[in-house]
Design an enzyme around this catalytic site. Structure first.
Site, PDB file in Angstrom:
ATOM      1  N   HIS A  49      -1.026  -0.055  -9.867  1.00 42.82           N
ATOM      2  CA  HIS A  49      -1.645  -0.994  -8.920  1.00 42.82           C
ATOM      3  C   HIS A  49      -2.161  -2.255  -9.654  1.00 42.82           C
ATOM      4  O   HIS A  49      -3.352  -2.586  -9.575  1.00 42.82           O
ATOM      5  CB  HIS A  49      -2.786  -0.309  -8.135  1.00 42.82           C
ATOM      6  CG  HIS A  49      -3.055  -0.963  -6.807  1.00 42.82           C
ATOM      7  ND1 HIS A  49      -3.537  -0.279  -5.714  1.00 42.82           N
ATOM      8  CD2 HIS A  49      -2.912  -2.255  -6.396  1.00 42.82           C
ATOM      9  CE1 HIS A  49      -3.687  -1.112  -4.699  1.00 42.82           C
ATOM     10  NE2 HIS A  49      -3.311  -2.314  -5.083  1.00 42.82           N
ATOM     11  N   ARG A  92       0.861  -1.186   0.000  1.00 39.43           N
ATOM     12  CA  ARG A  92       0.000   0.000   0.000  1.00 39.43           C
ATOM     13  C   ARG A  92       0.897   1.236   0.000  1.00 39.43           C
ATOM     14  O   ARG A  92       1.914   1.280   0.713  1.00 39.43           O
ATOM     15  CB  ARG A  92      -0.917   0.035   1.231  1.00 39.43           C
ATOM     16  CG  ARG A  92      -2.099  -0.930   1.179  1.00 39.43           C
ATOM     17  CD  ARG A  92      -3.139  -0.536   0.124  1.00 39.43           C
ATOM     18  NE  ARG A  92      -4.273  -1.424   0.087  1.00 39.43           N
ATOM     19  CZ  ARG A  92      -4.379  -2.523  -0.686  1.00 39.43           C
ATOM     20  NH1 ARG A  92      -3.396  -2.845  -1.508  1.00 39.43           N
ATOM     21  NH2 ARG A  92      -5.468  -3.251  -0.675  1.00 39.43           N
ATOM     22  N   GLU A 123      -2.840   7.641  -4.228  1.00 41.87           N
ATOM     23  CA  GLU A 123      -3.399   6.927  -5.367  1.00 41.87           C
ATOM     24  C   GLU A 123      -4.799   7.432  -5.727  1.00 41.87           C
ATOM     25  O   GLU A 123      -5.616   7.598  -4.815  1.00 41.87           O
ATOM     26  CB  GLU A 123      -3.464   5.435  -4.984  1.00 41.87           C
ATOM     27  CG  GLU A 123      -3.397   4.510  -6.137  1.00 41.87           C
ATOM     28  CD  GLU A 123      -3.190   3.062  -5.673  1.00 41.87           C
ATOM     29  OE1 GLU A 123      -2.196   2.784  -4.989  1.00 41.87           O
ATOM     30  OE2 GLU A 123      -4.036   2.241  -6.029  1.00 41.87           O
TER      31      GLU A 123
END
Ligand code: DGY
Length: 322
Positions: A288, A241, A270
């Site tokens: 991602h 993450r 993000e």
């Protein structure tokens, strides 16, 4: 057809959602866009189950809006930092995630990133496309080999362990790991790896790969102080993450060449990139996609669906969180 109502917040790869549709009243967000918070709030009203994405923030407000009949939130991800777990627990709402099915895909992508850095693949690709290749040269895009290098793995769970196996058995790397003080004796024995402190891992690794969940204790686990410990010749890779790394500090470290490079599949803000990132030659970025294989994304959908069906059938879910 049962009376249960399900929300699927985005169309998913594979056939699993068909199975849900054959049993329940399913609403699927078929738009190309993910649901905005106000759309999500409306869409959950009256639902017994929500199959959501890691980008859907499932807060207390969303649970309030859904109503008391909400029984299960099935996250289409292994990470579940998008869900207020405590709130769900207090309401007896079951939360599930999708571990195991994505382990191999994420571990393999980690090596795609490591190889991209070590062998300068994105840079060489760009060089060729810009017509700059004028013939073979002994010093063209010199990279570095993985064999005998040290990989430091932060987080030795399912994904970290597979990364360790690929590194050790495939690339013949030396593996050290930091798993919050935990020792994995079996892996230590079979791979010859060893647990070290986070600072020793940062000081001694040539490649540092992050595989921890996002928790209050792991936010900015890699900050200015930690980046300073990393060798000037080392690379850091993050497929977990974004907020685990303080991106402002990372950009500074890459701009000043304090460290050799980084590869990120996840970002602190993000989907936004931090200022300066897109210009960095020593940074490899992917959007991602570490779990984005056809097999894995279909497997994630199947597991999320199986979890919902189990809960609505009054059985134990397969992969309940906590
Ligand atoms: C996850 O599952 O948490 C990944 O980030 C996306 O597959």
């Amino acid at each position: 057809m049962s009376k249960f109502k399900i929300l699927v917040t985005k169309q998913l790869p594979g056939e699993a959602v068909k199975q849900l549709r054959s049993k329940y009243a399913v609403t699927i967000n078929k738009s190309a866009n993910t649901l905005q918070p106000n759309e999500l709030k409306k869409a959950v009203v009256g639902k017994d189950a929500i199959l959501c994405l890691l980008t859907d923030k499932i807060s207390k407000e969303i649970m309030d809006s859904a109503g008391k009949q909400l029984k299960v939130i099935a996250n289409y991800a292994v990470g579940y930092d998008n869900i207020d777990i405590q709130e769900a627990k207090e309401r007896n709402i079951i939360v599930t995630n999708t571990p195991n099915v994505l382990t191999q895909a994420v571990a393999e992508h980690t090596f795609a990133l490591i190889m991209s850095l070590a062998r300068r693949i994105p840079e060489s690709d760009e060089f060729l496309r810009k017509n700059k290749f004028k013939g073979w040269r002994p010093d063209l895009f010199l990279g570095s080999e993985l064999k005998d290098k040290t990989i430091g793995i932060i987080g030795m769970g399912r994904i970290g362990s597979i990364v360790a196996k690929i590194a050790s058995r495939g690339y013949q790397m030396k593996v050290v790991y930091f798993d919050n003080g935990k020792i994995h004796a079996e892996l230590d024995q079979s791979l010859g790896c060893s647990a070290v402190s986070l600072s020793d891992l940062l000081k001694n690794s040539d490649f540092i790969s992050i595989h921890v969940p996002l928790l209050p204790t792991t936010r900015h686990l890699i900050d200015k102080k930690q980046l300073k410990l990393i060798k000037k010749t080392a690379y850091i890779i993050n497929t977990s993450r974004g907020p685990i790394i303080n991106e402002v500090e990372l950009v500074k470290a890459l701009q000043s060449k304090r460290i050799a490079g980084a590869a990120l599949d996840v970002f602190e803000f993000e989907p936004r990139l931090s200022p300066g990132m897109s210009k960095l030659k020593n940074l490899v970025i992917t959007p991602h996609i570490a779990s984005a294989t056809i097999e894995t994304r279909a497997g994630m959908a199947q597991l999320a669906v199986d979890n919902i069906i189990a809960v609505l059938d009054g059985k134990n879910p397969i992969t309940q969180v906590l």
